[in-house]
Scaffold this motif. Structure first.
Motif, PDB file in Angstrom:
ATOM      1  N   VAL A  88     -41.806  67.728   4.199  1.00  8.77           N
ATOM      2  CA  VAL A  88     -40.529  67.021   4.251  1.00  8.77           C
ATOM      3  C   VAL A  88     -39.575  67.611   3.223  1.00  8.77           C
ATOM      4  O   VAL A  88     -40.000  68.167   2.205  1.00  8.77           O
ATOM      5  CB  VAL A  88     -40.688  65.508   3.987  1.00  8.77           C
ATOM      6  CG1 VAL A  88     -41.579  64.861   5.035  1.00  8.77           C
ATOM      7  CG2 VAL A  88     -41.242  65.245   2.589  1.00  8.77           C
ATOM      8  N   TRP A  89     -38.287  67.476   3.496  1.00  5.62           N
ATOM      9  CA  TRP A  89     -37.248  67.941   2.583  1.00  5.62           C
ATOM     10  C   TRP A  89     -36.242  66.817   2.375  1.00  5.62           C
ATOM     11  O   TRP A  89     -35.983  66.019   3.292  1.00  5.62           O
ATOM     12  CB  TRP A  89     -36.528  69.160   3.157  1.00  5.62           C
ATOM     13  CG  TRP A  89     -35.391  69.644   2.289  1.00  5.62           C
ATOM     14  CD1 TRP A  89     -35.455  70.576   1.296  1.00  5.62           C
ATOM     15  CD2 TRP A  89     -34.027  69.203   2.325  1.00  5.62           C
ATOM     16  NE1 TRP A  89     -34.220  70.742   0.706  1.00  5.62           N
ATOM     17  CE2 TRP A  89     -33.318  69.902   1.321  1.00  5.62           C
ATOM     18  CE3 TRP A  89     -33.335  68.259   3.103  1.00  5.62           C
ATOM     19  CZ2 TRP A  89     -31.962  69.708   1.086  1.00  5.62           C
ATOM     20  CZ3 TRP A  89     -31.986  68.060   2.863  1.00  5.62           C
ATOM     21  CH2 TRP A  89     -31.304  68.787   1.863  1.00  5.62           C
ATOM     22  N   GLY A  90     -35.676  66.762   1.183  1.00  2.76           N
ATOM     23  CA  GLY A  90     -34.609  65.822   0.895  1.00  2.76           C
ATOM     24  C   GLY A  90     -33.707  66.379  -0.185  1.00  2.76           C
ATOM     25  O   GLY A  90     -34.111  67.262  -0.950  1.00  2.76           O
ATOM     26  N   PRO A  91     -32.496  65.886  -0.281  1.00  2.00           N
ATOM     27  CA  PRO A  91     -31.597  66.369  -1.333  1.00  2.00           C
ATOM     28  C   PRO A  91     -32.101  66.045  -2.732  1.00  2.00           C
ATOM     29  O   PRO A  91     -31.748  66.719  -3.697  1.00  2.00           O
ATOM     30  CB  PRO A  91     -30.274  65.658  -1.028  1.00  2.00           C
ATOM     31  CG  PRO A  91     -30.624  64.526  -0.132  1.00  2.00           C
ATOM     32  CD  PRO A  91     -31.835  64.924   0.611  1.00  2.00           C
ATOM     33  N   THR A  92     -32.956  65.013  -2.863  1.00  2.00           N
ATOM     34  CA  THR A  92     -33.562  64.660  -4.149  1.00  2.00           C
ATOM     35  C   THR A  92     -35.046  64.421  -3.930  1.00  2.00           C
ATOM     36  O   THR A  92     -35.510  64.240  -2.796  1.00  2.00           O
ATOM     37  CB  THR A  92     -32.942  63.379  -4.729  1.00  2.00           C
ATOM     38  OG1 THR A  92     -33.257  62.278  -3.858  1.00  2.00           O
ATOM     39  CG2 THR A  92     -31.427  63.502  -4.860  1.00  2.00           C
ATOM     40  N   ARG A  93     -35.814  64.397  -5.020  1.00  2.00           N
ATOM     41  CA  ARG A  93     -37.245  64.130  -4.912  1.00  2.00           C
ATOM     42  C   ARG A  93     -37.488  62.735  -4.356  1.00  2.00           C
ATOM     43  O   ARG A  93     -38.386  62.533  -3.526  1.00  2.00           O
ATOM     44  CB  ARG A  93     -37.939  64.281  -6.268  1.00  2.00           C
ATOM     45  CG  ARG A  93     -39.462  64.132  -6.204  1.00  2.00           C
ATOM     46  CD  ARG A  93     -40.113  64.368  -7.558  1.00  2.00           C
ATOM     47  NE  ARG A  93     -41.558  64.443  -7.440  1.00  2.00           N
ATOM     48  CZ  ARG A  93     -42.389  63.399  -7.585  1.00  2.00           C
ATOM     49  NH1 ARG A  93     -41.893  62.200  -7.856  1.00  2.00           N
ATOM     50  NH2 ARG A  93     -43.697  63.562  -7.465  1.00  2.00           N
ATOM     51  N   ASP A  94     -36.711  61.758  -4.796  1.00  2.00           N
ATOM     52  CA  ASP A  94     -36.900  60.391  -4.315  1.00  2.00           C
ATOM     53  C   ASP A  94     -36.704  60.303  -2.805  1.00  2.00           C
ATOM     54  O   ASP A  94     -37.463  59.610  -2.110  1.00  2.00           O
ATOM     55  CB  ASP A  94     -35.932  59.435  -5.018  1.00  2.00           C
ATOM     56  CG  ASP A  94     -36.334  59.152  -6.458  1.00  2.00           C
ATOM     57  OD1 ASP A  94     -37.487  59.455  -6.828  1.00  2.00           O
ATOM     58  OD2 ASP A  94     -35.496  58.624  -7.214  1.00  2.00           O
ATOM     59  N   GLN A  95     -35.689  61.006  -2.280  1.00  2.00           N
ATOM     60  CA  GLN A  95     -35.458  60.946  -0.847  1.00  2.00           C
ATOM     61  C   GLN A  95     -36.543  61.695  -0.083  1.00  2.00           C
ATOM     62  O   GLN A  95     -36.987  61.254   0.983  1.00  2.00           O
ATOM     63  CB  GLN A  95     -34.080  61.507  -0.499  1.00  2.00           C
ATOM     64  CG  GLN A  95     -33.669  61.199   0.940  1.00  2.00           C
ATOM     65  CD  GLN A  95     -32.181  61.354   1.176  1.00  2.00           C
ATOM     66  OE1 GLN A  95     -31.418  61.522   0.231  1.00  2.00           O
ATOM     67  NE2 GLN A  95     -31.773  61.304   2.426  1.00  2.00           N
ATOM     68  N   ALA A  96     -36.995  62.819  -0.627  1.00  2.00           N
ATOM     69  CA  ALA A  96     -38.099  63.540   0.018  1.00  2.00           C
ATOM     70  C   ALA A  96     -39.356  62.677   0.048  1.00  2.00           C
ATOM     71  O   ALA A  96     -40.086  62.645   1.042  1.00  2.00           O
ATOM     72  CB  ALA A  96     -38.371  64.853  -0.721  1.00  2.00           C
ATOM     73  N   LEU A  97     -39.589  61.952  -1.033  1.00  2.00           N
ATOM     74  CA  LEU A  97     -40.761  61.088  -1.114  1.00  2.00           C
ATOM     75  C   LEU A  97     -40.687  59.961  -0.089  1.00  2.00           C
ATOM     76  O   LEU A  97     -41.678  59.622   0.566  1.00  2.00           O
ATOM     77  CB  LEU A  97     -40.850  60.519  -2.532  1.00  2.00           C
ATOM     78  CG  LEU A  97     -42.170  59.938  -3.011  1.00  2.00           C
ATOM     79  CD1 LEU A  97     -43.322  60.895  -2.776  1.00  2.00           C
ATOM     80  CD2 LEU A  97     -42.071  59.587  -4.492  1.00  2.00           C
ATOM     81  N   ALA A  98     -39.499  59.384   0.073  1.00  2.00           N
ATOM     82  CA  ALA A  98     -39.328  58.321   1.068  1.00  2.00           C
ATOM     83  C   ALA A  98     -39.558  58.861   2.478  1.00  2.00           C
ATOM     84  O   ALA A  98     -40.176  58.198   3.325  1.00  2.00           O
ATOM     85  CB  ALA A  98     -37.931  57.715   0.941  1.00  2.00           C
TER      86      ALA A  98
ATOM     87  N   LYS B  46     -32.207  74.511  -3.319  1.00  2.00           N
ATOM     88  CA  LYS B  46     -31.444  73.427  -2.713  1.00  2.00           C
ATOM     89  C   LYS B  46     -32.384  72.283  -2.373  1.00  2.00           C
ATOM     90  O   LYS B  46     -33.269  72.421  -1.528  1.00  2.00           O
ATOM     91  CB  LYS B  46     -30.724  73.902  -1.457  1.00  2.00           C
ATOM     92  CG  LYS B  46     -29.897  72.797  -0.793  1.00  2.00           C
ATOM     93  CD  LYS B  46     -29.218  73.283   0.473  1.00  2.00           C
ATOM     94  CE  LYS B  46     -28.429  72.149   1.135  1.00  2.00           C
ATOM     95  NZ  LYS B  46     -27.792  72.592   2.408  1.00  2.00           N
ATOM     96  N   GLY B  47     -32.221  71.142  -3.042  1.00  2.00           N
ATOM     97  CA  GLY B  47     -32.991  69.957  -2.724  1.00  2.00           C
ATOM     98  C   GLY B  47     -34.429  70.008  -3.204  1.00  2.00           C
ATOM     99  O   GLY B  47     -34.786  70.777  -4.109  1.00  2.00           O
ATOM    100  N   HIS B  48     -35.275  69.193  -2.576  1.00  4.74           N
ATOM    101  CA  HIS B  48     -36.674  69.049  -2.974  1.00  4.74           C
ATOM    102  C   HIS B  48     -37.534  68.946  -1.721  1.00  4.74           C
ATOM    103  O   HIS B  48     -37.138  68.320  -0.723  1.00  4.74           O
ATOM    104  CB  HIS B  48     -36.848  67.784  -3.822  1.00  4.74           C
ATOM    105  CG  HIS B  48     -38.108  67.775  -4.626  1.00  4.74           C
ATOM    106  ND1 HIS B  48     -38.173  68.213  -5.929  1.00  4.74           N
ATOM    107  CD2 HIS B  48     -39.377  67.399  -4.297  1.00  4.74           C
ATOM    108  CE1 HIS B  48     -39.408  68.098  -6.383  1.00  4.74           C
ATOM    109  NE2 HIS B  48     -40.160  67.609  -5.406  1.00  4.74           N
ATOM    110  N   ALA B  49     -38.716  69.555  -1.776  1.00  5.25           N
ATOM    111  CA  ALA B  49     -39.633  69.530  -0.630  1.00  5.25           C
ATOM    112  C   ALA B  49     -41.040  69.190  -1.091  1.00  5.25           C
ATOM    113  O   ALA B  49     -41.448  69.558  -2.195  1.00  5.25           O
ATOM    114  CB  ALA B  49     -39.627  70.878   0.086  1.00  5.25           C
ATOM    115  N   ILE B  50     -41.769  68.479  -0.235  1.00  7.08           N
ATOM    116  CA  ILE B  50     -43.157  68.093  -0.521  1.00  7.08           C
ATOM    117  C   ILE B  50     -43.997  68.385   0.717  1.00  7.08           C
ATOM    118  O   ILE B  50     -43.560  68.124   1.849  1.00  7.08           O
ATOM    119  CB  ILE B  50     -43.279  66.595  -0.884  1.00  7.08           C
ATOM    120  CG1 ILE B  50     -42.276  66.209  -1.973  1.00  7.08           C
ATOM    121  CG2 ILE B  50     -44.700  66.264  -1.342  1.00  7.08           C
ATOM    122  CD1 ILE B  50     -42.243  64.718  -2.276  1.00  7.08           C
ATOM    123  N   GLU B  51     -45.191  68.920   0.492  1.00 11.45           N
ATOM    124  CA  GLU B  51     -46.128  69.176   1.587  1.00 11.45           C
ATOM    125  C   GLU B  51     -47.400  68.377   1.377  1.00 11.45           C
ATOM    126  O   GLU B  51     -47.947  68.329   0.274  1.00 11.45           O
ATOM    127  CB  GLU B  51     -46.473  70.663   1.647  1.00 11.45           C
ATOM    128  CG  GLU B  51     -47.576  70.999   2.656  1.00 11.45           C
ATOM    129  CD  GLU B  51     -47.898  72.482   2.695  1.00 11.45           C
ATOM    130  OE1 GLU B  51     -47.021  73.254   3.132  1.00 11.45           O
ATOM    131  OE2 GLU B  51     -49.015  72.865   2.278  1.00 11.45           O
TER     132      GLU B  51
END
Length: 661
Positions: free
Chosen positions: A396-406, A331-336
């Motif tokens: 961070v987590w977001g429904p899409t990679r772009d939103q997680a990146l923001a 579910k969604g995308h996460a970046i550390e």
């Protein structure tokens, strides 16, 4: 489920394990060295036991002391975290022999995968593709160089028992192989107590993709999808994300099946990670298996909604895996982002010192929040040279990679650390590169983007000075009485009041001028730049600033005459210069000094040697990494002031150079 566990680690992972244990009603025991007597992880646990001096070799790496602490406190199991003894088969067996549960795989699994060479041989027999290289037992230096010459350059030398970038070097030419091998072996011995290495062809533009696997004692296995860990410096990860951009369902299933096959082949139990090198075309090669929880496990938790530490505790207590493969979904995308005490502009030299300011972005507790910070330090804590340089992990987590990146970009802007160098601004520059934005990922991304990443990007001078002015005016206003003759607001019966501030702005001298017109706004001037200026205090260190009609919020932290100004898109260091102080202009061009506390590993020159600027002179070790010191100028070595094995403080003089005759 256990009643009490001992956490055989420190820092953020010890705090992380303690948080889950507390939620499950499991009591925890911390262990600590003298350097960590008041550390965050000690206070995060219910009990704590001292295990020795600051050096890991005399504390966190002494399994017998950790076992004694567990038995003395009545702990039923030991969670090793990562690093230290987490992948030590002997320690895992000693736990079982002492009647304790090791919260990890069996010792036999650790042993099978603990040697990269042996693991590759095992995978080769299982039909898993491998990068061409030498993974055998012969460790004679001339033999290894002959193998490297046969494989063809560039090659990668890697510690057989290693991980985390320790004991790893890329070698471009045959004539550089011998020195690189010796350095790898020293680093491997210091970090893992094992100097064996393997040599492989260095894959150009590879991606580093790993699969999270879990097994239980009932023969069940699942994978929890993949993580892309390609963005690295010095072979250590900087950014990790899940799922891997561009991963097709077919390739995910193929790599997941290979990872489970690897785990099954050694009877694996618990959390583990199978790491692959992936070429741009999609071909993948087994690299290694880490038989522990990974630093980057939070991104997997974010996209699956699971607590992997809870799974570890349940599996170790004999329960089956909570879910089957069909019940798992992304579910969604996460970046550390790994937040480290280091100076990227000085070849990532680790930094030590106090965390004078440590302000986290909002919504940073361990939860389902879109922004999470895993940390083992607090404001005022000291970053020690004895341990790893990582301060925290920002997830961070977001429904899409772009939103997680923001969200990551915004969170990095809200993460304020002062008192020592960090990589926060550097990481922010990475995620703003076109390569990262477009997910054009490989392990050489940082090298490819050098022009964008290694040029300092401080705040514009006028904006930095505006932050200084806001803080100074607010501090002065709060320190005076109601007596009108004591006010420092610049009021004059007629005319204007003008103040000059001699400054060092990000290391460069400059003079700022503040003019107050009678009854009018301030005018701020810095060099050729000038603008109207207003400031309103929102808090003692936070200000609503209007500069030339534009409003923004600045955070300004003060330590005597040193100021650090933070804006959402950058930061600056500003020092007030005392005009009465005597400035020293002496230049220490003939001295080689230690850049941080550490141990002298090797002196590469002797008295009388002629050297050129940039020549390697000495090697020191700090924070588990070797650092090569180079000549500041041409000269002749006139005096050696240390010897291999010496512990030296920051600034200690190692040797002196004289002018060439």
């Amino acid at each position: 489920m256990f009643n009490k566990i001992l956490i055989a680690n420190r820092g953020e992972i010890a705090c992380r394990v303690a948080a889950t244990a507390r939620r499950l009603g499991v009591r925890t025991v911390a262990v600590y060295s003298d350097a960590d007597a008041n550390a965050a992880h000690v206070h995060a646990c219910d009990e704590a036991v001292r295990i020795g001096p600051a050096s890991p070799r005399e504390s966190y790496l002494l399994g017998e002391r950790i076992l004694a602490a567990a038995q003395a406190t009545g702990a039923q199991a030991i969670h090793p975290g990562y690093g230290f003894l987490s992948e030590n088969a002997g320690f895992a067996k000693a736990c079982v022999d002492a009647g304790l549960v090791f919260i990890g795989p069996p010792a036999s699994s650790i042993a099978a995968m603990g040697s990269k060479s042996a693991a590759k041989a095992l995978m080769e027999s299982a039909g898993v593709p491998l990068v061409p290289g030498y993974h055998g037992d012969c460790q004679e230096s001339t033999f290894l160089q002959a193998e490297a010459d046969f494989i063809g350059y560039p090659v990668l030398i890697k510690a057989s028992a290693g991980g985390g970038g320790k004991g790893m070097r890329t070698v471009q030419r045959s004539e550089d192989f011998s020195a690189a091998l010796a350095s790898c072996q020293r680093e491997a011995t210091a970090s893992f107590g094992d100097d064996r290495v393997l040599v492989e062809r260095y894959v150009t533009r590879p991606r580093h993709i790993e699969i999270q696997v879990f097994g239980d004692s009932h023969g069940n296995y699942v994978h929890l999808f993949e993580r892309d860990c390609s963005v690295q410096r010095r072979h250590q990860k900087v950014l990790e994300e899940a799922p891997a951009p561009g991963m097709s369902p077919e390739r995910r299933a193929e790599m997941g099946a290979a990872a489970i096959a690897a785990a099954r082949s050694v009877g694996y139990v618990g959390a583990g990670t199978v790491e692959f090198i992936v070429e741009q075309g999609g071909s993948f090669y087994f690299m290694e298996m880490n038989t522990r929880l990974q630093v980057e496990h939070p991104v997997t938790e974010a996209i699956t909604g699971l607590d992997l530490v809870e799974w570890q505790l349940r599996v170790a207590s004999g329960e089956p895996l909570p879910l089957t493969q069909d019940q798992l979904a992304i579910k969604g995308h996460a970046i550390e982002a790994r937040i480290c005490a280091e100076n990227p502009l000085q070849q990532f030299l680790p930094a030590t010192g106090p965390l004078r300011t440590y302000r986290l972005p909002t919504s940073s507790s361990f939860s389902a929040s879109p922004v999470r910070v895993d940390s083992g330090v607090r404001e005022g804590d000291e970053i020690s040279p004895h341990y790893d340089s990582m301060i925290a992990k920002l997830i961070v987590w977001g429904p899409t990679r772009d939103q997680a990146l923001a969200r990551l970009d915004a969170a990095l802007g809200d993460l304020h650390i002062s008192g020592l160098h960090t990589n926060v601004a550097f990481v922010q520059r990475i995620i703003r590169t076109l390569s990262f934005q477009q997910a054009d990922l490989d392990t050489a991304l940082i090298e490819r983007e050098q022009a964008a990443l290694f040029s300092p990007t401080p705040l514009a001078p006028l904006l930095a000075v505006a932050g200084l002015a806001a803080r100074l005016l607010n501090d002065e206003a709060s320190s005076v009485t109601a007596d009108p003759w004591s006010q420092r607001d610049g009021w004059r019966l007629h005319g204007a009041a003008r103040r000059a501030w001699p400054l060092m702005l990000d290391g460069s001298p400059i003079t700022a001028w503040l003019t107050c017109q009678c009854g009018g706004p301030y005018l701020l001037q810095c060099g050729e730049l000038h603008a109207s200026f207003e400031a309103k205090a929102l808090a003692p260190d936070r200000f609503d600033v209007t500069l030339a009609g534009q409003r923004l919020t600045l955070a300004v932290y003060r330590d005597r005459d040193h100021f650090e100004v933070f804006a959402p898109y950058g930061q600056a260091k500003v020092n007030l210069i005392d005009p009465l102080a005597q400035a020293s202009t002496a230049h220490a061009g003939g001295r080689l000094t230690a850049l941080m506390p550490g141990r002298v590993v090797a002196l590469l020159v002797k008295v009388g040697d002629t050297v050129k600027a940039g020549d390697a002179l000495a090697v020191t070790e700090a924070m588990k990494m070797e650092h090569t010191m180079t000549a500041p100028r041409d000269g002749v070595v006139s005096e050696l002031l240390c010897a291999p094995g010496d512990q030296v403080p920051e600034g200690a003089e190692l040797l002196r150079l004289a002018e060439k005759p």
